[in-house]
Structures are given as structure tokens and as C-alpha cells.
Design an enzyme around this catalytic site. Structure first.
Site, PDB file in Angstrom:
ATOM      1  N   SER A  76      25.874 107.521  74.534  1.00  0.00           N
ATOM      2  CA  SER A  76      24.712 108.525  74.413  1.00  0.00           C
ATOM      3  C   SER A  76      23.687 107.845  73.354  1.00  0.00           C
ATOM      4  O   SER A  76      23.355 106.866  73.467  1.00  0.00           O
ATOM      5  CB  SER A  76      25.486 109.677  74.132  1.00  0.00           C
ATOM      6  OG  SER A  76      24.372 110.765  74.060  1.00  0.00           O
TER       7      SER A  76
ATOM      8  N   HIS B  20      23.016 108.714  78.541  1.00  0.00           N
ATOM      9  CA  HIS B  20      22.532 110.095  78.303  1.00  0.00           C
ATOM     10  C   HIS B  20      20.975 109.779  78.346  1.00  0.00           C
ATOM     11  O   HIS B  20      20.764 108.783  77.207  1.00  0.00           O
ATOM     12  CB  HIS B  20      23.001 110.935  77.307  1.00  0.00           C
ATOM     13  CG  HIS B  20      24.334 111.538  77.586  1.00  0.00           C
ATOM     14  ND1 HIS B  20      25.245 112.106  76.416  1.00  0.00           N
ATOM     15  CD2 HIS B  20      25.128 111.441  78.757  1.00  0.00           C
ATOM     16  CE1 HIS B  20      26.357 112.411  76.717  1.00  0.00           C
ATOM     17  NE2 HIS B  20      26.240 112.102  78.197  1.00  0.00           N
TER      18      HIS B  20
ATOM     19  N   ASP C 230      31.136 114.057  75.048  1.00  0.00           N
ATOM     20  CA  ASP C 230      31.088 113.966  76.381  1.00  0.00           C
ATOM     21  C   ASP C 230      31.760 112.504  76.493  1.00  0.00           C
ATOM     22  O   ASP C 230      31.797 111.647  75.837  1.00  0.00           O
ATOM     23  CB  ASP C 230      29.846 113.673  77.176  1.00  0.00           C
ATOM     24  CG  ASP C 230      29.883 113.497  78.605  1.00  0.00           C
ATOM     25  OD1 ASP C 230      30.906 113.815  79.071  1.00  0.00           O
ATOM     26  OD2 ASP C 230      28.815 113.136  79.126  1.00  0.00           O
TER      27      ASP C 230
END
Lengths: 278, 194
Positions: free
Chosen positions: B15, B42, B135
Site C-alpha cells: 500500500s 493500493h 489489509d
């Protein structure tokens, strides 16, 4: 049991569940992308507080409301107004001028979910002077969703994003002219939905119901396996007039399908195709 | 781990700070790299394919945006498209989905890792890199439960520590490596099944 044995048993259970759902309720998810269905079913398991898919199957067979909850999980209703503005722009530039040559039009939104896309199209058609002579069909397999879609009422929390999308999509007016807002909701102008027909239609099990000038079916085919994709694309081809348009999602294509040669590519990036004269 | 030679695919989740890490990691893998690599980074839902084009340009391996129904082929890096979840089917083809965000993210690392764990079982390697949310922790746990091999970037070495920390806490991964160590470890590729 070893983890890998659990996985094998789970796959058998899933197969049996989908079979049971088909036999009992007529909804056929057997040719959906399996990884996707498995995720959604497991999500339902957690929600129902159950340990195994077999347990869920038992409940679903005997309790229609449990089945209804599963259907809601398996129908993907994530959508927004003017989603992918570049797509709408391309329709305006490359498709609308041709549609304008018809005295009367039919457009089919297949898998319309909660209707955001249908109302976005209606706004675009109105601005192009086509709305009055267009019959819009909006269908989905999920009856609860259809009921919602018909109303043209959406939560207000996304309206800023929708307004930005509308502008990027080449909107000609002020977006707020199309709706009334209160604290929670935006309610779209009734005139937009005058020519809309919302109906339950299952792409997997139902057949052709009209001959249309354009089909919009975005991010629906990605959930189907190859066989089912081909079957649905065949249904679309039969439903389109010669020279009619097919619009798919950005990551969908006709490339691996038997139907590819039957279409001319209008916009390779926005996935807009035109049915050829045979 | 030195004994393991049965890995058939690698999943990587990143991310915040991930672009920098991937830019260092992917180009370091040789053209002969014997495993397919699947990546969730992401991104803004509105981003174009700039990242994929750049990574492809820099890498000996083919780096491409994942297409639906695409078979997974060794020596190729598949990156989840912006605003789509990436899933692996048990026949080793790819699926995409626009279902709800998971951990506020689409694509979500958990979705890729959990479906890949189902498909590959113990033959999967999962790697969590830098990131500012949690996540990927559940996904990496799924990889480990199925007998797969798990690696997390050392939090102090990561641009954003939250994601590696969450993964380490939940999973107790096999290895905690700096980015350079991950690169050295991966580029040998000797853990891939022939």
C-alpha cells in the site's frame, strides 16, 4: 483434517449448495466464477453464524428468507452515477450521433443493479434530445434491487463524486437541476424515468425479450465462466438490431469469445462494439 | 525453508510506499524467474496504467495489468487493475470483481491472498510489504494456514509500518526481512517448483 482436505470438502459442499439452489429456486450460479461465489458464500456463512456450507444448504433449502439473503450476497450492486466518465464521453461522441438517425430507440441495461447507470444514461439522452423517443429497459436478476432501482432515489453522500463524474463525462447542464435533495437522499426528476421499464430478467436462464439498438452491460460478464459468457454474448447478439451497439465494462472484452467477429470495435478502451451486417 | 522447492506462485501486497518498493523489487527478478507473481498495490480508483507500464519498462519480466480469465503463466507479473479486486480461480486463471471494498480497498490484498491460498494451497508464497492499513493480514494468515510460505517486510525498513506490523502480529510469518533481504531471497528463485 488437514487444511487441504478441508478445502476439498468445502468445494464439494459448494457444488452441492449451488445445485440445491438451482433445483429449489431456479437461480443458476453454477457457471459463475467459482472463486467469487465461494467468497460470497463464506461471507454469508459468517453472517449466519454457521460453520459449514452444508449447514447453510440445509437452512436455504427449507427457508426462503435465508435464500433471499444469499441472493443479495451473490448480486453485486456496487455502482455509481457516470461511473468511468470517459465511457460516457465516448458514447456521447461515437454512439449518440448514430442513434440520432433513428426515429425511435430501445436501450437495454442488462444487470442494472440499483439503477445509477440507467439514470445517468437518461440524463445524457435528455441532453442529446433523445430521451423522448427512447424506450429504456433496465433488468436485473435480483428482484429487491429492481424495486429500488425503479425509484430513482439515491443516498446523498456520493453526490459530490457523481457531480464531478457528470462534468467529466461531458455533461452540458448543472447536475443539480436533475434532482431534489433532502438531508439523506437525492430524488431524481420523474421525467427521466417516464420511458423506463424495470423488470426481473436473468441473463443465465432467461432469453431474448426485445430487439434493441443498444445494450449496456458493464461489469456483469466478469462474474461468469467462459461458457456462460459465450451464452450471454450470444443472447446479446440476438437481441441487437443490425448496427446496434454493445457496451461492456472496461476490463471485459469479446476477444476470447466466438462472438468477436460479429462486431466492429468502436472504442477499444471503453469497450464499445457495433453489430456487423452479416 | 531452504528445503522448500515446491512454490508455484508468489502473491505480493503493498500500500503506501509500495510503488517505491515494487520499483526496486520487481526489476531485480531475472527474466528466467520460474514463478508467476501476482501483485495488489493500493491505488486511486481513477489512476491509469502508468504504474504497470513503468514497472514493465524497468523489469526483465513481463509486467501487465491482470485480465479476467487470463491463465497464470510463470515468469509474468500480474498487477490488479485500479478499482477491481483480483481473484485466482482453482484452475489457475484470473478473475476480476467490483464487489464492495474490503478493508476500504479495491483491489484488496486479502481478496487476492485468500483466493490464491485456495487455489495453490501449500504451493504459495505470500509477501506483505509497506502500507498504512491492515489489509493483507487476514490474507497472509490464509496462506499460512494452507501450508504456504509467508514473508513480511521488517516494519522499521518499511516506508509505512502499519501493514507489516498488523501482518506480523496476526500471522507470525516464517520470515521478517528488509526489502533488500527479500530481493536477495526472491531473485534466486530456487524455491520455485520446476
Amino acid at each position: 483434517m488437514q487444511e487441504n482436505d478441508i478445502s476439498t470438502v468445502e468445494n464439494i459442499e459448494l457444488e452441492l449448495l449451488l445445485q440445491a439452489v438451482y433445483l429449489q429456486y431456479g437461480y443458476d450460479f453454477r457457471n459463475y466464477s467459482r472463486a467469487h461465489v465461494k467468497r460470497r458464500v463464506k461471507h454469508r456463512l459468517v453472517q449466519e453464524g454457521m460453520k459449514s456450507i452444508s449447514e447453510l444448504q440445509n437452512q436455504i433449502l427449507h427457508d426462503k428468507t435465508a435464500f433471499d439473503r444469499l441472493v443479495r450476497d451473490l448480486s453485486i450492486n456496487v455502482t455509481e452515477m457516470f461511473r468511468n466518465p470517459a465511457f460516457y464521453k465516448s458514447v456521447r461522441e461515437k454512439v449518440i450521433p448514430i442513434l440520432k438517425t433513428y426515429p425511435y430507440l430501445k436501450i437495454w441495461h442488462a444487470g442494472c443493479a440499483t439503477g445509477e447507470e440507467v439514470f445517468s444514461f437518461a440524463i445524457m439522452l435528455k441532453e442529446e434530445g433523445l430521451l423522448e423517443r427512447t424506450q429504456i429497459y433496465a433488468t436485473d436478476f435480483n428482484p429487491y434491487i429492481i424495486k429500488k432501482a425503479r425509484n430513482g432515489i439515491f443516498p446523498i453522500r456520493y453526490i459530490k463524486e457523481y457531480t464531478a463524474n457528470y462534468q467529466k463525462a461531458g455533461g452540458l447542464e448543472s447536475f443539480s437541476d436533475y434532482y431534489h435533495a433532502n438531508d439523506e437522499l437525492v430524488i431524481f426528476d420523474k421525467n427521466l424515468s417516464k420511458n423506463m421499464v424495470f423488470a426481473e430478467h436473468n441473463l443465465v436462464t432467461d432469453s431474448v425479450f426485445a430487439e434493441v439498438n443498444m445494450i449496456v452491460c458493464r461489469n456483469v460478464l466478469i462474474y461468469f465462466n467462459n461458457n456462460l459468457q459465450n451464452k450471454v454474448l450470444h443472447l446479446f447478439h440476438k437481441s441487437l438490431v443490425v448496427g446496434g451497439f454493445l457496451a461492456l465494462g472496461t476490463k471485459e472484452s469479446l476477444m476470447f469469445s466466438d462472438e468477436e467477429k460479429k462486431y466492429k470495435v468502436i472504442d477499444p478502451k471503453q469497450k464499445i462494439f457495433k453489430k456487423k451486417y452479416e | 525453508m531452504n528445503k522448500r522447492k515446491d512454490i508455484k506462485a508468489i502473491v505480493i501486497g503493498a500500500s503506501a510506499g509500495g510503488l517505491y518498493a515494487l520499483k526496486k523489487l520487481l526489476p531485480a527478478l531475472p527474466a528466467s524467474f520460474p514463478c508467476p507473481v501476482l501483485v495488489v498495490q493500493h491505488l486511486s480508483p481513477h489512476s491509469d496504467n502508468y504504474m504497470v507500464r513503468m514497472l514493465d519498462e524497468l523489469s526483465p519480466l513481463v509486467v501487465k495489468e491482470a485480465d479476467e480469465k487470463e491463465p497464470v503463466i510463470p515468469g509474468t507479473v500480474y498487477v490488479a487493475p485500479p478499482d477491481y479486486h483480483l481473484l485466482v480461480e482453482e484452475d489457475f486463471t484470473l478473475s476480476l470483481s467490483v464487489e464492495e471494498k474490503v478493508n476500504y480497498s479495491r483491489p484488496a490484498i486479502d481478496v487476492l491472498f485468500e483466493t490464491a491460498a485456495d487455489a495453490y494451497g501449500r504451493h504459495l508464497m505470500g509477501i506483505i510489504l509497506t502500507g498504512a492499513n491492515a489489509d493483507g493480514a487476514n490474507g497472509l494468515l490464509a496462506v499460512k494456514k494452507r501450508g504456504g510460505f509467508t514473508i513480511v517486510q521488517q516494519p522499521e525498513d518499511a516506508e509505512s509500518q502499519a501493514m507489516p506490523k498488523a501482518a506480523i502480529e496476526l500471522v507470525k510469518p516464517h520470515k521478517i526481512f528488509t526489502l533488500d533481504e527479500i530481493i536477495t531471497f526472491l531473485s534466486k528463485g530456487d524455491f520455485c517448483s520446476k
